[in-house]
Design a protein around this motif. Sequence first.
Motif, short mmCIF file in Angstrom:
data_model
loop_
_atom_site.label_atom_id
_atom_site.label_comp_id
_atom_site.label_asym_id
_atom_site.label_seq_id
_atom_site.Cartn_x
_atom_site.Cartn_y
_atom_site.Cartn_z
N LEU A 347 1.15 6.28 9.71
CA LEU A 347 0.07 6.28 8.73
C LEU A 347 -0.52 7.67 8.57
N LEU A 348 -0.70 8.36 9.70
CA LEU A 348 -1.27 9.71 9.63
C LEU A 348 -0.32 10.67 8.92
N ASN A 349 0.97 10.50 9.16
CA ASN A 349 1.96 11.35 8.49
C ASN A 349 2.01 11.11 6.98
N HIS A 350 1.55 9.95 6.56
CA HIS A 350 1.61 9.62 5.14
C HIS A 350 0.21 9.46 4.56
N LEU A 351 -0.71 10.16 5.17
CA LEU A 351 -2.11 10.01 4.82
C LEU A 351 -2.39 10.22 3.33
N ASP A 352 -1.80 11.25 2.79
CA ASP A 352 -2.07 11.56 1.39
C ASP A 352 -1.72 10.40 0.46
N GLY A 353 -0.57 9.81 0.73
CA GLY A 353 -0.13 8.68 -0.08
C GLY A 353 -1.00 7.45 0.12
N LEU A 354 -1.60 7.33 1.29
CA LEU A 354 -2.51 6.21 1.53
C LEU A 354 -3.80 6.42 0.74
N LEU A 355 -4.30 7.66 0.81
CA LEU A 355 -5.56 7.97 0.12
C LEU A 355 -5.38 7.97 -1.40
N ASN A 356 -4.15 8.20 -1.84
CA ASN A 356 -3.88 8.15 -3.27
C ASN A 356 -4.26 6.80 -3.86
N TYR A 357 -4.29 5.84 -3.01
CA TYR A 357 -4.70 4.51 -3.47
C TYR A 357 -6.10 4.55 -4.08
N ARG A 359 -7.35 7.29 -5.43
CA ARG A 359 -7.37 8.27 -6.53
C ARG A 359 -6.73 7.74 -7.81
N ILE A 360 -5.70 6.93 -7.64
CA ILE A 360 -5.01 6.41 -8.82
C ILE A 360 -5.08 4.88 -8.77
N LYS A 361 -5.41 4.33 -9.90
CA LYS A 361 -5.47 2.87 -9.92
C LYS A 361 -4.10 2.31 -10.31
N VAL A 362 -3.44 1.74 -9.36
CA VAL A 362 -2.18 1.06 -9.66
C VAL A 362 -2.39 -0.43 -9.46
N PRO A 363 -1.78 -1.24 -10.32
CA PRO A 363 -1.97 -2.69 -10.16
C PRO A 363 -1.42 -3.16 -8.81
N LEU A 364 -2.21 -3.93 -8.15
CA LEU A 364 -1.81 -4.43 -6.82
C LEU A 364 -0.90 -5.63 -6.90
N GLY A 365 -0.04 -5.73 -5.95
CA GLY A 365 0.75 -6.96 -5.82
C GLY A 365 1.92 -7.09 -6.79
N VAL A 366 2.12 -6.08 -7.66
CA VAL A 366 3.21 -6.21 -8.64
C VAL A 366 4.57 -6.06 -7.98
N VAL A 367 4.68 -5.02 -7.14
CA VAL A 367 5.95 -4.79 -6.44
C VAL A 367 6.33 -6.06 -5.68
N GLU A 368 5.35 -6.64 -5.07
CA GLU A 368 5.57 -7.84 -4.29
C GLU A 368 5.99 -9.03 -5.15
N ALA A 369 5.36 -9.15 -6.31
CA ALA A 369 5.69 -10.25 -7.20
C ALA A 369 7.11 -10.10 -7.76
N VAL A 370 7.47 -8.86 -8.12
CA VAL A 370 8.82 -8.60 -8.61
C VAL A 370 9.83 -8.97 -7.53
N ASN A 371 9.53 -8.51 -6.34
CA ASN A 371 10.36 -8.79 -5.17
C ASN A 371 10.51 -10.31 -4.96
N GLY A 372 9.40 -11.00 -5.06
CA GLY A 372 9.39 -12.45 -4.85
C GLY A 372 10.21 -13.18 -5.90
N ASN A 373 10.10 -12.72 -7.14
CA ASN A 373 10.87 -13.34 -8.23
C ASN A 373 12.36 -13.19 -8.03
N ILE A 374 12.76 -11.98 -7.62
CA ILE A 374 14.19 -11.72 -7.41
C ILE A 374 14.71 -12.59 -6.27
N LYS A 375 13.91 -12.67 -5.21
CA LYS A 375 14.34 -13.51 -4.08
C LYS A 375 14.46 -14.98 -4.49
N ALA A 376 13.53 -15.42 -5.34
CA ALA A 376 13.58 -16.81 -5.81
C ALA A 376 14.85 -17.05 -6.63
#
Length: 411
Positions: A347-357, A359-376
């Motif tokens: 987490l510390l090594n990727h701190l910037d990318g964590l904090l980017n959360y 700074r930039i508003k990205v829709p939450l849960g989309v990656v997961e939903a796409v993933n879930g659909n493909i698995k289904a």
Amino acid sequence: MSDSEWTKILEWPGYRVYRSEINEAKRTLRLWVRRKRGNRVLVCSGCGRRVYKIVETYEREVRDLPWSEYRATVVVELYRVRCPDCGPKTEKVAPLPSKAPFSKRFEEAVGQACENAAVRRVAKQFKLAESTVRAIDVRYLQRWAAARRKPALRQMGVDEIYLGKKQKFLTVVSNLQTGEPLWFGRERKQETLDEFFQKQLSAFQRGGIQAACVDMHEPYRLSLERWVPQCRLVYDKFHVMQHANEAVSEVRRAEFFRKGGAARELIKGKHWLLLTRWVHLNTNKKRQLNALFALNRRVMKAYLLKESLDRLWSYTYERAMLRYLQSWIDQLRWQRLKPMEKLARMLLNHLDGLLNYCRIKVPLGVVEAVNGNIKALLRRGRGYRDLNYLLLKAQRLAATKTEFVAFQKAA
Ligand SMILES: [Zn+2]
């Protein structure tokens, strides 16, 4: 029935029936059609331009929609034309979109049936081979994909799906704003993602990408840095929590392996409890988990740490998020939980990318939903050896949202 009555019932624009044949014993109906007098515009199937020169006529037989209990076949009179650009070619006819022996509307009926049922069932319903149904469905989806507008890619998701021992991993690139998968690649290497940037996007399109939700997986990061240097990486909750779950599993394995005997028996088959969030467990499951904790405090500590890490994404201010992360890491002291310490370092090594959360508003849960659909889809369909078919299917699913699995729980 007269030919003109058949023409009305058939409803093929620009075509008229000139012969019909009904076989009552076999329950089949055959209709012979040719162009109506006013329908004289010929189009080359090679290039789509208008052509005037007819070389010869020929017949093609296609299966059309059934009429009541009767299976219908339409025999179409077609022209071979001479195109100034392509030479001798067949003419292009709207109701016959492919070389396969089916009319467009028949293929559409099969494709639509495939949206709600497995290929095997559709094959039975239409009395077709499964491979034929699959081929029809692919064409149906390709026509749909070709006809629609593709939105620009501003925020992308990169994820991996485990397909099994043989096929290993699939890299999935998605558009976070539309929630649809864009591309599949075999494996999960840097080269895999490189291929997407190189072959699927122009330099202009790459320049338009502002953010990417990815796993803290080194190969993806390297590829993103190379191809879209302006793009900000966001390590989202879904991916980080996957690592947290892995860490908990590792603690469990280490602890209970050491114990052996009765304790090992007790936790057998219960490891998924540790991967489930406390709020999603019912009373009975909570009791089981508590019994497990009574046996081992380290496993309990690891579970609680995982649970509390989740709160990291409740912050909208960088400094508050950072402060929370620091306090979370402080709790690891004296715990001797190696896998958790490893996670903290990550987490510390990727701190910037964590904090980017923050700074930039990205829709939450989309990656997961796409993933879930493909698995289904994979669970239901099996045999998606053709990745292009799987992709089209998943895109259609996202666009129609007929079965869109929204992962509210994790978001
Ligand atoms: Zn042509």
